[in-house]
Structure formats: C-alpha cells, structure tokens
Write a protein that holds these residues in place. Structure first.
Motif, mmCIF file in Angstrom:
data_model
loop_
_atom_site.group_PDB
_atom_site.id
_atom_site.type_symbol
_atom_site.label_atom_id
_atom_site.label_comp_id
_atom_site.label_asym_id
_atom_site.label_seq_id
_atom_site.Cartn_x
_atom_site.Cartn_y
_atom_site.Cartn_z
ATOM 1 N N LEU A 94 43.098 36.260 30.784
ATOM 2 C CA LEU A 94 42.744 34.842 30.606
ATOM 3 C C LEU A 94 41.443 34.702 29.824
ATOM 4 O O LEU A 94 40.868 33.609 29.773
ATOM 5 C CB LEU A 94 42.593 34.169 31.975
ATOM 6 N N ALA A 95 40.973 35.750 29.191
ATOM 7 C CA ALA A 95 39.655 35.763 28.562
ATOM 8 C C ALA A 95 39.545 34.777 27.419
ATOM 9 O O ALA A 95 40.524 34.432 26.753
ATOM 10 C CB ALA A 95 39.343 37.177 28.057
ATOM 11 N N ASN A 96 38.297 34.314 27.191
ATOM 12 C CA ASN A 96 37.949 33.478 26.038
ATOM 13 C C ASN A 96 38.765 32.191 25.977
ATOM 14 O O ASN A 96 39.407 31.871 24.977
ATOM 15 C CB ASN A 96 38.110 34.279 24.738
ATOM 16 N N ASN A 97 38.751 31.480 27.073
ATOM 17 C CA ASN A 97 39.304 30.134 27.153
ATOM 18 C C ASN A 97 38.258 29.224 27.777
ATOM 19 O O ASN A 97 37.060 29.539 27.740
ATOM 20 C CB ASN A 97 40.601 30.148 27.979
ATOM 21 N N ASN A 98 38.686 28.121 28.339
ATOM 22 C CA ASN A 98 37.755 27.190 28.978
ATOM 23 C C ASN A 98 38.122 26.964 30.448
ATOM 24 O O ASN A 98 37.906 25.874 30.987
ATOM 25 C CB ASN A 98 37.747 25.851 28.228
ATOM 26 N N PHE A 99 38.665 27.973 31.076
ATOM 27 C CA PHE A 99 39.003 27.832 32.487
ATOM 28 C C PHE A 99 37.722 27.682 33.308
ATOM 29 O O PHE A 99 36.669 28.217 32.947
ATOM 30 C CB PHE A 99 39.777 29.057 32.974
ATOM 31 N N ARG A 100 37.821 26.974 34.413
ATOM 32 C CA ARG A 100 36.668 26.747 35.267
ATOM 33 C C ARG A 100 37.082 26.919 36.730
ATOM 34 O O ARG A 100 38.220 27.226 37.032
ATOM 35 C CB ARG A 100 36.098 25.341 35.038
ATOM 36 N N GLY A 101 36.120 26.688 37.603
ATOM 37 C CA GLY A 101 36.402 26.794 39.027
ATOM 38 C C GLY A 101 36.035 28.159 39.568
ATOM 39 O O GLY A 101 35.482 29.011 38.879
ATOM 40 N N ASN A 102 36.333 28.346 40.844
ATOM 41 C CA ASN A 102 36.026 29.592 41.517
ATOM 42 C C ASN A 102 37.016 30.690 41.129
ATOM 43 O O ASN A 102 37.994 30.446 40.428
ATOM 44 C CB ASN A 102 36.037 29.392 43.037
ATOM 45 N N PHE A 103 36.735 31.881 41.612
ATOM 46 C CA PHE A 103 37.641 33.006 41.385
ATOM 47 C C PHE A 103 39.035 32.596 41.867
ATOM 48 O O PHE A 103 39.189 32.157 43.002
ATOM 49 C CB PHE A 103 37.136 34.216 42.157
ATOM 50 N N PRO A 104 40.086 32.730 41.009
ATOM 51 C CA PRO A 104 41.421 32.203 41.364
ATOM 52 C C PRO A 104 41.961 32.827 42.649
ATOM 53 O O PRO A 104 42.142 34.045 42.737
ATOM 54 C CB PRO A 104 42.282 32.591 40.154
ATOM 55 N N SER A 105 42.226 31.990 43.615
ATOM 56 C CA SER A 105 42.719 32.485 44.903
ATOM 57 C C SER A 105 44.156 32.978 44.815
ATOM 58 O O SER A 105 44.609 33.731 45.688
ATOM 59 C CB SER A 105 42.620 31.377 45.956
ATOM 60 N N VAL A 106 44.901 32.575 43.763
ATOM 61 C CA VAL A 106 46.275 33.027 43.617
ATOM 62 C C VAL A 106 46.328 34.546 43.463
ATOM 63 O O VAL A 106 47.336 35.182 43.787
ATOM 64 C CB VAL A 106 46.944 32.325 42.416
ATOM 65 N N LEU A 107 45.230 35.141 42.997
ATOM 66 C CA LEU A 107 45.213 36.588 42.773
ATOM 67 C C LEU A 107 45.179 37.363 44.080
ATOM 68 O O LEU A 107 45.409 38.580 44.089
ATOM 69 C CB LEU A 107 44.009 36.972 41.914
ATOM 70 N N LYS A 108 44.915 36.680 45.168
ATOM 71 C CA LYS A 108 44.867 37.353 46.462
ATOM 72 C C LYS A 108 46.230 37.925 46.835
ATOM 73 O O LYS A 108 46.325 38.840 47.657
ATOM 74 C CB LYS A 108 44.390 36.365 47.530
ATOM 75 N N LYS A 109 47.286 37.430 46.172
ATOM 76 C CA LYS A 109 48.645 37.890 46.454
ATOM 77 C C LYS A 109 49.141 38.910 45.435
ATOM 78 O O LYS A 109 50.288 39.349 45.524
ATOM 79 C CB LYS A 109 49.601 36.697 46.471
#
Length: 778
Positions: free
Chosen positions: A459-474
């Motif tokens: 997902l590098a070099n975009n404009n995503f924001r927010g906390n560390f994505p919790s979806v990755l916990k799965k």
C-alpha cells in the motif's frame, strides 16, 4: 515307370553328375510323377511354405544387419551405462529383447529405438542409418552425445518420429538431408549445441505435424519454405536465436493450433496473413524485437485462448477484437509501448483468467476497459501505466469483488484514486495485492472475514490514513507488508508479531507512527527486513534479539511461496534507493533512521550475523559504538551518523570485509580511526566529519603525545628567552637615562635614594627570572 524306378534312376544319375545336373527328360518325368501322386491341398501347403521361406530369409537378414549395426555403434562409444550390456550378438541373433529396442509384431525388424538417460558418451558417426529401413521412431534423450548429426540420418526412409533432446555437446548444423524424411510427422531437436541456419529443405517435410526446435543457436531467419507445412499443428522455435521477420507464408499453415516463436531476435510486424490461422489457440511471441501495431483481425476469426506478446515494442491501441472468439483465457502484453485500451476491450472475455500489461503507456479508465463478467479472473497485472479512475462502482463496491477466484492484483504506479472497499478482503483466494504509488486515500477498511489467505500487501506511497489496519490481525499467512509513504499514525500494535508469524518483510517508513518500538516486534522469527524509518518513534531500541532468528544467519533464498516473482520492494541503502524483485529473498537489514530514538545502541544488534545493512542515523542515540560491531561479517552498509555517540571507534570495525558504505559523521567520536584493508578504501573524509576528536586517515594525522609535550616545552623556553631580552633591553634604556639624570641632578639627596631603590628592584627581577628558567628546564 514306378516311383521306385525313378528313384533308382535319379540316384544313378546323381552318382555320376554334379548336383543339379539332371536331364530335361528325367526332370519332366519326376515332376509328372509327383504331380500325379500329390493331393491338391498338399500342393497348396507346399507352395505356401515356399513363399514363407522366401520371405523369412531376407527378413532375418534385415534384423541381423540391424543388430550388427547397433553392436558396431556401441563399440564406437566412449562409454554408456549398463543398459547396453544386452547388446551382444553372441546372446541372440535377434535384438528384439535388447534394452531400448522395440521390434515389429513379427520380430522381423526394429520399429523403435528409444535410448533415454543411458549416459551415452560418443558420436553418431559410426551409426549406420541405412541399416534401419523400417525404423519408425528414433529417440535420443538426455545423454552425452557429441560431434554432429550425420547426413546419413536422411536414409531413415520410414522414420515418423525423430527426437534428439538434451545432448548439449551435439554440435554442427541441421543436415539438409533431413528433408528426405518424407514420412516424418514429429521433429524435435531441443537442448543441443547446434548452430547454422534452419535449412530450406524443412519445407519438404509435408507430413510434419509437430516441429519443435528449442534452445539451439540457429542463425538467419525462418525460411519461407516453412509455409509448405500445411499439416503442421504445433510450431515451436523458442530460444533459437532466429532473426529477420516472420514470413508471410506462415499464414498457409491453416491447421496450426500452437505457435511459439519467443525468445528470439525477430523484427518487424506481425504479418496480416496470421489472421488466416483460424484454428490457432496459442500464440507465443514474447521477448523479441517485434513492433508496430497489432493486426485488428487477430481475434476476429480464431478461437485463440492464449496470447503472450510481452517484452517487444508493439505500440498503438491494443485490438478490441481480441475477444471476438470468446475463448481467451490469458493475454500478456507487458513491457511494450501500447498507449490505449478501448472501452470494454475485455467485455466479451467471460473466460478471461489472466491479464498482464505492466509498464506500457496506457491511458484509460480502468473500469471502462472491463465488463462486469470477470468471474473467472485469477490475475490482473496493470502496473506502471497511466490508468485513472477508481476501483469503486456506483454502489461503492470494488468492481473486482465478483471475481471470486482472484489471486493476484497489481495496479501499482498509476493515477488511480478513491477509497477501498471491505469486499476486497472478502475474496477467498486473494494472495497478492499491490496498490502502491497511486493516490488512494481514506482508512483501510475492516473485514469480518474470519481468516485471510493474503501473503503480500503493498500500500506504499498513497494517502491512506488512520491507525495500523486492524484487518491485518487476521492475515496469519502474510509474508510481505509494505505501508511506507502514507499518513498512518498512532502506535505500532503489540500484537503484530503474534498475528503475523510468517512475516519476512515489514516496511512502515515515512508515516507518522509514534510511541515506542514495541518489544514484541523482536519476536518475529522469520523477519528479514525491518524499516521503521522517518516516523516519530521515541524511547530506546529494544535489546532482546534472542528470537529474532530471521537475521541471525545468512539468507540463502529458500523462500518458496508462489508469487515471489511478483515482489518489488524499494530499499534505501548504500546512499541510494534500490528496487528488489525476487532477489529480495537474499536480503536482510534494519533501518530505524530519522526518528527520535534515544539511549545506547543495544549490544544485541551485534548477534544478527545475517544483516547486510544497518541504518540508525538521525536519532538521539548516545554512548559508544558496540565493541563487537565487527561480528556482523556480512554487513555492507553502516550508517550511524547524526547522533550523539561518543568514545572511540571500535577496532573490530576493521573486520567488516564486505563493508561498502560507511557514515559516522556528526557525532562526538574521538581517538584514532581504525585501519584495515577495507577501511582504507574509504577516502572521503566527510564520513567522519563533525567528530572533533577523531584523527587519522582520511582525516588529519594524529599528533604523538610525547612529541606534543616536547613541542610545548620548546615553546615555553622561546617565550622565556624573548621575555629576558625584553627586560635586558628595557634595563639598558632605563640605565642610559638614569646615567644622564645622575649627572644632572646628583646634588639632590632624594634622587640618590631613588636610584638606590631602583637598583634593588632590578636585582630582584633578574634573580626571579633566573630562578624561573631553572624550574622550567627541570
């Protein structure tokens, strides 16, 4: 005359005449008598026996000749394995029971000779091809034959199948006599050391159905006579170094099902006559120097299912007719110069499984190129183009969400924007996603999917924001996670190592993560790359590297996951940015630069013997450089600049034989710079600059302490001598004026008293100077 009388007469004649000399009368009498006595059925039986004897005699001669030819050839070989031990004339007059040999049903001749993996070492020069007039199949697979293919191979008049494969020392040219094999249906010459041109006589093989020449070093172009092979179904001329253009006559091979001309030096355009190949299913033209526009009729009248034209110079619009046949499953046009895809180019491609257009110049709306029927899509690779638009439909879902078989999605380096939808994570087979270097924004959405099979997420070099994505916990199977160059913030979660146990590459650089580096991050057992640079991390670097086993030894590239070839990671080291693809499997390194980290460099770092680069620059680290830094024998790049490090540079740093980049500038280091064969190659003094206590090459030489003390003593003596001379001069001048004053004013008593005091002061000054000089010398 009775039978017995005839016998007696014949016996007498035989006694006085040579064998075979009988009178005409006697022979006539004998024949008449026999004909009268024999039954008609017996006569037929006798005639049949005579015919069989007449047939068997030459047949046995053929098989004996073949056996003798094989034994003679075996004798000429330098070596072979035990499978030829049965080739002995003494064992039997028939070779039908020998290894590698198959005979006719009646055993009258050899029908098939298949010598595979027999370690044959020798030539074909002594092979008597003319001794095998009935041979149908000749297969010589994976041996050590050398020399050339003799012209006598054209004597195999009955040959239907000829395969000579993986004999890399078999040199020379393809003999022109091969054109005499008029019954040949299969010709395979692969993995040989052949050179020279493809002979024009190849066009004489009008019965040919399969022509496969692979990994041989041909010269010249494809002969136009190849168009005479109208029964050909498979044409494979892959990696044969062919040049020139694809001949127009290739359009005459209307029975062709598969054509592979890849990995050559073919030039020019695809001929229009290719549109005549209405039965063509597979077209492989990749890795050539072909160019121009693709003929619009390519897909009009064919049922083509596989097209690979990658790594050429094709330009213009990709033909929208490509799916007219309704059978296309794979199209690969990566690394060309296509500029556009018409709207709904792939609208009718309901069977489409794989699409690749990496690194073209395509300007198009992504969703406009595809219809909604992409249920069978497994791989969509469109990176490095100028695609625009969003992934979301009017209903707010990603338009690929009905592609339930999708495994690989690469849309990197385009102009795409908008948000993502959680349905992307609901695709049950999705393993590789690369959306890097676009303008996607928003928060990475959460998904209720109980388990993700995702292995690589970029997902590098975009404009995503927010906390560390919790979806990755799965994402228990995740191997690569690259989220650098966004606006993610907050703390790095402590669950990261437990939830992502297979992670090897973690890149979170250029975000706004803050707080400490969680100690749990050192629980990754397979991690090879850790990049947390350019964030706002504080506190110390964790010290417990005992479980950080992914960097404790040299990486040997033993990664086996399916999409390793699609990996592309950018790493900044050796003063530059480098993009690694599959070779990333051999890399190991840590980059914590440009943060607010403090305290000492942990000594545990020196146990990571597999690390190739270490960057801790631009922090607030203090203390000394670990003394065992020299243990990192594979280290190629070390940057500790712009910290608050102090003390001497450890001598063990000279043990880093592979070190190619070093930067220790802007610290508080002191002492002599260590010397060593590799350190001597660093001639740029800036790598040690702004360390005021450092000396030695390439900075100024260090001063010898004893020499320095002697120099200071000499300087003190010089100052004292100068001071003495000044006093003497002052005394002379003062005495001169004093003398004349006495002459003028000696009649006054107070003046005499004054002179007496002056003399006393002068004596004291001279005494003190002498005493001072004496102490200085001591």
């Amino acid at each position: 005359m009775t039978k017995e009388t005839l016998g007696h007469r014949a016996g007498r004649l035989a006694a006085c005449r040579p064998t075979g000399f009988y009178s005409v009368e006697l022979r006539s009498e004998i024949g008449t008598a026999i004909m009268k006595k024999l039954h008609p059925i017996g006569l037929l039986h006798s005639f049949t026996c005579l015919l069989l004897c007449a047939t068997i005699a030459p047949a046995r001669a053929d098989i004996r000749r073949e056996a003798k030819a094989l034994v003679n050839w075996k004798t000429s070989l330098a070596s072979a394995d035990g499978s030829l031990s049965s080739w002995l004339l003494a064992n039997s007059t028939s070779p039908c029971h020998w290894m590698h040999i198959t005979c006719n049903a009646d055993g009258s001749a050899i029908r098939k000779l298949n010598i595979s993996d027999a370690s044959l070492n020798g030539t074909l020069d002594e092979f008597d091809f003319s001794a095998f007039p009935h041979l149908k199949k000749l297969i010589l697979f994976q041996n050590d034959l050398y020399g050339t293919i003799p012209a006598g191979i054209g004597d195999l008049a009955s040959l239907v199948q000829l395969e000579i494969i993986k004999n890399k020392c078999l040199m020379g040219t393809i003999p022109r006599s091969i054109g005499r094999l008029k019954q040949l249906t299969t010709l395979q010459l692969e993995g040989l050391g052949l050179d020279g041109a493809l002979p024009e006589e190849i066009g004489n093989l009008t019965s040919l159905r399969k022509l496969s020449l692979y990994s041989i070093n041909l010269t010249g172009s494809i002969p136009s006579t190849i168009g005479a092979l109208t029964k050909l179904r498979l044409l494979h001329l892959r990696n044969t170094k062919l040049t020139g253009c694809i001949p127009l006559e290739i359009g005459n091979m209307t029975e062709l099902l598969s054509m592979d001309l890849s990995q050559n030096y073919l030039q020019g355009q695809i001929p229009d006559t290719l549109s005549r190949l209405v039965k063509l299913r597979i077209l492989e033209l990749s890795k050539n120097q072909l160019g121009g526009h693709i003929i619009p009729e390519l897909g009009n009248s064919s049922i083509i299912s596989y097209i690979n034209i990658a790594r050429n110079s094709f330009s213009g619009a990709f033909p929208p007719s490509i799916c007219m046949g309704g059978a296309l499953t794979v199209v690969n046009a990566e690394y060309n110069k296509f500029t556009s895809l018409d709207d709904l180019t792939f609208q009718n491609c309901t069977t489409l499984e794989r699409v690749e257009f990496t690194e073209n110049n395509i300007v198009a709306d992504l969703r406009g190129c595809f219809g909604k029927s992409l249920e069978n899509l497994r791989s969509l690779i469109l990176g490095k183009n100028q695609l625009h638009g969003t992934l979301l439909t009017d209903q707010g879902e990603v338009f690929l969400c009905n592609s339930t078989y999708l495994e690989l999605l690469v849309l990197s380096s385009n102009n795409l924007h908008g948000h993502l939808s959680k349905c992307l994570w609901d695709l049950p087979y999705l393993q590789f996603v690369d959306l890097s270097s676009n303008s996607f924004s928003g928060v990475v959405p959460f998904s209720a999917t109980p388990k993700l099979v995702l292995k690589s997420l970029h997902l590098a070099n975009n404009n995503f924001r927010g906390n560390f994505p919790s979806v990755l916990k799965k994402s228990k199977r995740l191997v690569t996670l690259d989220m650098g160059g966004n606006n993610f913030s907050g703390a790095i979660p402590s669950w990261i190592s437990k939830s992502l146990p297979r992670l090897r590459f973690l890149l979170l650089s250029s975000n706004m993560f803050d707080g400490i580096i969680p100690p749990q991050i050192l629980q990754f057992r397979q991690l090879q790359l850790l990049d947390l640079s350019k964030n706002k991390l504080t506190g110390p670097i964790p010290n417990d590297f005992a479980n950080f086993t992914g960097m404790t030894q040299e990486q040997v590239g033993n990664m086996t996951y399916r999409f390793l070839q699609a990996e592309k990671l950018q790493i900044v080291w050796k003063n530059g940015g480098y993009v690694y693809t599959s070779t990333i499997a051999f890399m190991a390194g840590i980059d914590l630069s440009c943060n607010l980290l403090s305290q000492e460099i942990p000594k545990g770092l020196t146990t990571l013997l597999g690390v190739r680069y270490l960057n801790l620059s631009r922090n607030h680290l203090s203390g000394g450089i670990p003394r065992d830094i020299g243990n990192l024998a594979l280290l190629e790049s070390l940057d500790l600049s712009q910290n608050q490090l102090s003390g001497e540079i450890p001598p063990s740093i000279a043990d880093l034989k592979d070190l190619g980049t070093l930067n220790l500038s802007s610290n508080g280091l002191s002492g002599r710079i260590p010397t060593g064969s590799q350190l001597q190659t660093f001639l740029d003094p800036s790598i040690y600059s702004n360390n005021h206590g450092l000396c030695g090459s390439p900075l100024q030489d260090c001063v010898n302490p004893s020499a320095s003390k002697q120099n200071e003593t000499d300087q003190d003596e010089d100052r004292e001598t100068l001071l003495l001379y000044c006093f003497v001069a002052a005394g002379v001048i003062f005495g001169f004026w004093l003398y004349w004053s006495m002459l003028l004013f000696c009649n006054k008593p107070w003046i005499c008293e004054f002179y007496q005091q002056i003399d006393n002061i002068q004596d004291k000054v001279i005494t003190k100077i002498a005493a001072y000089r004496t102490c200085g010398l001591e």
